[in-house]
Design a protein around this motif. Structure first.
Motif, PDB file in Angstrom:
ATOM      1  N   THR A 142       7.745   6.755  13.261  1.00 19.63           N
ATOM      2  CA  THR A 142       8.039   8.091  13.743  1.00 19.63           C
ATOM      3  C   THR A 142       8.808   8.886  12.691  1.00 19.63           C
ATOM      4  N   SER A 143       8.994  10.164  12.976  1.00 19.92           N
ATOM      5  CA  SER A 143       9.765  10.998  12.066  1.00 19.92           C
ATOM      6  C   SER A 143      11.203  10.504  11.952  1.00 19.92           C
ATOM      7  N   GLY A 144      11.674   9.856  12.986  1.00 19.28           N
ATOM      8  CA  GLY A 144      13.031   9.328  12.980  1.00 19.28           C
ATOM      9  C   GLY A 144      13.157   7.927  12.417  1.00 19.28           C
ATOM     10  N   GLY A 145      12.023   7.333  12.069  1.00 22.39           N
ATOM     11  CA  GLY A 145      12.060   6.021  11.441  1.00 22.39           C
ATOM     12  C   GLY A 145      11.810   4.843  12.367  1.00 22.39           C
ATOM     13  N   SER A 146      11.537   5.090  13.629  1.00 19.84           N
ATOM     14  CA  SER A 146      11.196   3.985  14.526  1.00 19.84           C
ATOM     15  C   SER A 146       9.803   3.479  14.200  1.00 19.84           C
ATOM     16  N   THR A 147       9.632   2.167  14.285  1.00 21.11           N
ATOM     17  CA  THR A 147       8.362   1.559  13.886  1.00 21.11           C
ATOM     18  C   THR A 147       7.713   0.807  15.043  1.00 21.11           C
ATOM     19  N   ASN A 148       6.401   0.655  14.934  1.00 19.45           N
ATOM     20  CA  ASN A 148       5.638  -0.095  15.921  1.00 19.45           C
ATOM     21  C   ASN A 148       4.489  -0.764  15.200  1.00 19.45           C
ATOM     22  N   PHE A 184       5.567  16.885   5.941  1.00 15.19           N
ATOM     23  CA  PHE A 184       5.434  15.437   6.129  1.00 15.19           C
ATOM     24  C   PHE A 184       6.518  14.866   7.034  1.00 15.19           C
ATOM     25  N   LYS A 185       7.744  15.283   6.841  1.00 19.19           N
ATOM     26  CA  LYS A 185       8.868  14.612   7.482  1.00 19.19           C
ATOM     27  C   LYS A 185       8.886  14.770   8.996  1.00 19.19           C
ATOM     28  N   ILE A 186       8.158  15.725   9.544  1.00 24.66           N
ATOM     29  CA  ILE A 186       8.221  15.930  10.991  1.00 24.66           C
ATOM     30  C   ILE A 186       7.151  15.152  11.741  1.00 24.66           C
ATOM     31  N   TYR A 187       6.241  14.520  11.005  1.00 21.83           N
ATOM     32  CA  TYR A 187       5.130  13.834  11.653  1.00 21.83           C
ATOM     33  C   TYR A 187       5.323  12.328  11.721  1.00 21.83           C
ATOM     34  N   GLN A 188       4.963  11.762  12.844  1.00 17.06           N
ATOM     35  CA  GLN A 188       4.741  10.325  12.876  1.00 17.06           C
ATOM     36  C   GLN A 188       3.578  10.021  11.945  1.00 17.06           C
ATOM     37  N   MET A 189       3.679   8.914  11.227  1.00 13.81           N
ATOM     38  CA  MET A 189       2.626   8.504  10.305  1.00 13.81           C
ATOM     39  C   MET A 189       2.093   7.142  10.721  1.00 13.81           C
ATOM     40  N   ASP A 190       0.798   6.973  10.596  1.00 16.48           N
ATOM     41  CA  ASP A 190       0.119   5.766  11.044  1.00 16.48           C
ATOM     42  C   ASP A 190      -0.644   5.119   9.895  1.00 16.48           C
ATOM     43  N   TRP A 191      -0.738   3.787   9.936  1.00 17.31           N
ATOM     44  CA  TRP A 191      -1.677   3.035   9.105  1.00 17.31           C
ATOM     45  C   TRP A 191      -2.751   2.459  10.018  1.00 17.31           C
ATOM     46  N   TYR A 192      -4.002   2.664   9.647  1.00 18.94           N
ATOM     47  CA  TYR A 192      -5.143   2.091  10.333  1.00 18.94           C
ATOM     48  C   TYR A 192      -5.883   1.171   9.352  1.00 18.94           C
ATOM     49  N   ARG A 193      -6.743   0.341   9.912  1.00 21.21           N
ATOM     50  CA  ARG A 193      -7.648  -0.438   9.077  1.00 21.21           C
ATOM     51  C   ARG A 193      -8.983  -0.582   9.777  1.00 21.21           C
ATOM     52  N   LEU A 248       0.832  -1.192   0.000  1.00 18.27           N
ATOM     53  CA  LEU A 248       0.000   0.000   0.000  1.00 18.27           C
ATOM     54  C   LEU A 248       0.870   1.246   0.000  1.00 18.27           C
ATOM     55  N   SER A 249       0.363   2.289  -0.634  1.00 19.20           N
ATOM     56  CA  SER A 249       1.055   3.568  -0.664  1.00 19.20           C
ATOM     57  C   SER A 249       0.119   4.666  -0.180  1.00 19.20           C
ATOM     58  N   CYS A 250       0.701   5.723   0.325  1.00 15.33           N
ATOM     59  CA  CYS A 250      -0.076   6.883   0.769  1.00 15.33           C
ATOM     60  C   CYS A 250       0.740   8.129   0.448  1.00 15.33           C
ATOM     61  N   THR A 251       0.114   9.063  -0.203  1.00 19.26           N
ATOM     62  CA  THR A 251       0.752  10.337  -0.505  1.00 19.26           C
ATOM     63  C   THR A 251       0.045  11.442   0.277  1.00 19.26           C
ATOM     64  N   VAL A 252       0.828  12.261   0.960  1.00 20.35           N
ATOM     65  CA  VAL A 252       0.278  13.336   1.783  1.00 20.35           C
ATOM     66  C   VAL A 252       0.814  14.666   1.275  1.00 20.35           C
ATOM     67  N   SER A 253      -0.063  15.621   1.130  1.00 22.79           N
ATOM     68  CA  SER A 253       0.348  16.965   0.728  1.00 22.79           C
ATOM     69  C   SER A 253      -0.263  17.980   1.687  1.00 22.79           C
ATOM     70  N   GLY A 254       0.360  19.143   1.765  1.00 21.66           N
ATOM     71  CA  GLY A 254      -0.178  20.212   2.588  1.00 21.66           C
ATOM     72  C   GLY A 254       0.348  20.278   4.006  1.00 21.66           C
ATOM     73  N   ILE A 255       1.240  19.359   4.366  1.00 25.12           N
ATOM     74  CA  ILE A 255       1.875  19.401   5.681  1.00 25.12           C
ATOM     75  C   ILE A 255       3.375  19.187   5.506  1.00 25.12           C
TER      76      ILE A 255
END
Length: 113
Positions: A52-58, A29-38, A20-27
């Motif tokens: 996280t912005s630093g690349g840590s995953t959960n 991007f690099k400073i935000y933690q990003m989440d996938w939900y379902r 899956l891919s997600c493209t975000v515009s208008g923010i």
């Protein structure tokens, strides 16, 4: 204007893979933690993976070892590599900047033999 667009959902057999891919515009991007939900029919939306912005995953326990979240800050893109898919992974998948109230339309993942 913030825009979140998910793509890559498809019909796949159990044991198969999808990215899956997600493209975000208008923010910024690099400073935000990003989440996938379902969200599956009749169920609450659940957090699947975060980066996280630093690349840590959960990851949620249900997808650990099978899913991998990643990001490309240069392209404002978020990814979810899904392997060894199970019937219970079928859902609409959404990406979201953590702490911001912006959702995309989602992308449908169907797992069926």
């Amino acid at each position: 204007q913030v825009r979140v667009v998910e793509s890559g959902g498809n019909l796949v057999q159990p044991g198969g893979s999808l990215r899956l891919s997600c493209t975000v515009s208008g923010i910024n991007f690099k400073i935000y933690q990003m989440d996938w939900y379902r969200q599956a029919p009749g169920k609450q939306r659940e957090l699947v993976a975060a980066i996280t912005s630093g690349g840590s995953t959960n990851y949620a326990d249900s997808v650990k070892g099978r899913f991998a979240i990643s990001r490309d800050n240069a392209r404002n893109r978020l990814y979810l590599q899904m392997n060894s898919l199970k019937l219970e992974d079928a859902a609409v998948y959404y990406c979201k900047p953590d702490s911001l109230p912006y959702w995309g339309q989602g992308t449908q993942v169907t797992v069926s033999s």
